[in-house]
Design a protein around this motif. Structure first.
Motif, short mmCIF file in Angstrom:
data_model
loop_
_atom_site.label_atom_id
_atom_site.label_comp_id
_atom_site.label_asym_id
_atom_site.label_seq_id
_atom_site.Cartn_x
_atom_site.Cartn_y
_atom_site.Cartn_z
N GLN A 97 19.59 73.16 -9.60
CA GLN A 97 19.17 74.52 -9.24
C GLN A 97 18.40 75.16 -10.39
O GLN A 97 17.40 75.85 -10.18
CB GLN A 97 20.39 75.37 -8.89
N MET A 149 13.61 82.73 -11.49
CA MET A 149 13.91 84.01 -10.85
C MET A 149 13.81 85.11 -11.90
O MET A 149 14.08 84.89 -13.07
CB MET A 149 15.30 84.01 -10.23
N TRP A 195 14.65 81.21 -19.25
CA TRP A 195 14.70 81.19 -17.78
C TRP A 195 15.98 81.87 -17.32
O TRP A 195 17.05 81.64 -17.90
CB TRP A 195 14.66 79.76 -17.25
N ILE A 239 18.92 82.45 -14.54
CA ILE A 239 19.60 81.84 -13.38
C ILE A 239 20.92 82.56 -13.18
O ILE A 239 21.35 83.37 -14.00
CB ILE A 239 19.85 80.34 -13.59
N TRP A 297 25.33 78.08 -11.58
CA TRP A 297 24.33 77.17 -11.01
C TRP A 297 24.40 75.81 -11.70
O TRP A 297 24.66 75.71 -12.90
CB TRP A 297 22.93 77.75 -11.18
N VAL A 334 14.11 76.48 -10.77
CA VAL A 334 13.52 77.74 -11.22
C VAL A 334 12.19 77.47 -11.91
O VAL A 334 11.25 78.27 -11.83
CB VAL A 334 14.49 78.49 -12.17
N SER A 350 9.85 73.72 -7.92
CA SER A 350 10.63 73.14 -6.81
C SER A 350 10.67 71.62 -6.88
O SER A 350 11.65 70.99 -6.47
CB SER A 350 10.06 73.61 -5.47
#
Length: 366
Positions: free
Chosen positions: A306, A1, A296, A298, A302, A310, A313
């Protein structure tokens, strides 16, 4: 994200100058007249993170990839924007997908730079901005409610319409959507809220744009804006957009020297991003290897699957376990192999809550 931040404000408050500085791209024309930004501007900015640099120095990967922030700049808002005055309302749709909104407020006096309302008044400017955002939300909710009402044979739609009516009353009373408490668990209503991306439901960060003198000591305008932010439990960042723009093109050491001369240790870019991360409850973890080091983003809290999602999937769907090294341990032992030997590499399962700075490797099977 990735973090997305919409930049809003009145015309001529230094909003586009700030955008130019923050994005390292001079693609938003900055000029001393209202509505100089006539197209929505978007740029993706790498997130400065010293920890990633330290990892790079140890691992020496072929590539290093920073986390990113999307900044979106729209035309200045004025009173009546929600009724078609000015240009700002044409572009509000471009920030509905943003996670946060930065409200840029002028907090400096300069007779050579025209203020759209004739004087500098942060409280008045914030009220103008947020009234227009509120009115835009009222328009969106009204249309969605009418759509639900037309679905006459659908009981769920009627329940959603009733709840939209409650929300409309809430907004018409001058209260932000973020303060609304639904009285139903209607999935149709919840989905409608997600699709609307209401502007007054978003996390707000206030940005006081000051002159160079205002960086070292808060003036009365900054104090007023900080008071507003504190009353709303919001972040407030003091920044000199003009100085930020002057920093562009300078080497890192020269930037540090210039910032230091004003008693500032970090650039406006870093402060705005850090404020965004704090306000939204975001953290970073790292993957490190010969091919690539990467940061990354998040949400705090999390769990490992999860975080794996990121990256891809498939990582989340087929998650088996994660190998985790705390950042401080990686810095101490200088390699994955040394961390393993020292016993500080941990194997964690699906319930592990990722910590900020974790260096992780995921094992999965699909």
């Amino acid at each position: 994200m990735s973090l997305s931040i919409g930049i809003v404000g009145l015309p001529n408050v230094g909003k586009s100058t700030l955008f130019n500085a923050l994005t390292r791209a001079q693609n938003a024309q900055a000029a001393n007249y209202p509505f100089c930004t006539i197209e929505p501007n978007k740029a993706t900015v790498p997130v400065p993170d010293e920890r990633l640099k330290q990892l790079d120095a140890i691992v020496h990967p072929r590539k290093s990839v920073q986390a990113t922030v999307d900044f979106i700049d729209i035309a200045g808002l004025v009173r009546g924007a929600s009724r078609g005055e000015g240009l700002g309302n044409q572009f509000l749709g471009n920030i509905r997908e943003c996670a946060a909104i930065v409200e840029v407020v002028r907090c400096f006096e300069d007779g050579n730079i025209t203020h759209v309302d004739g004087s500098v008044d942060p409280a008045r400017d914030v009220d103008t901005i947020e009234t227009e955002l509120l009115l835009a939300d009222i328009e969106s909710v009204t249309r969605r409610r009418e759509r639900f009402i037309k679905m006459r044979g659908d009981k769920e739609a009627q329940n959603a319409a009733q709840e939209m009516g409650r929300l409309l009353e809430h907004l018409n009373a001058g209260r932000r959507a973020a303060l609304f408490e639904p009285s139903t668990d209607s999935e149709m209503f919840a989905e409608g809220m997600r699709e609307l991306g209401l502007l007054t439901a978003k996390t707000t960060i206030y940005c006081a744009n000051v002159d160079e003198e205002g960086l070292s000591t808060d003036n009365e305008h900054v104090r007023a804006l900080k008071s507003i932010a504190a009353a709303r439990g919001a972040e407030c960042v003091v920044i000199c957009a003009k100085l930020e723009e002057e920093l562009q093109g300078l080497a890192e050491e020269e930037q540090r020297e210039m910032l230091g001369s004003y008693g500032v240790s970090e650039s406006g870019l870093v402060r705005v991003i850090k404020s965004g991360y704090r306000a939204l409850g975001l953290i970073s973890f790292f993957t490190a290897g010969e091919k690539e080091d990467r940061a990354w983003t998040i949400r705090a809290g999390w769990k490992a699957p999860q975080a794996a999602g990121v990256i891809h999937s498939d990582f989340e769907r087929g998650f088996i376990r994660a190998e985790v090294i705390a950042y401080a341990d990686f810095m101490k032992y200088k390699s994955e192999a040394a961390c393993r030997t020292a016993g500080v590499m941990r194997t964690e399962g699906k319930d592990y809550v990722v910590a900020d700075g974790d260096v992780m490797h995921f094992l999965f099977n699909v």
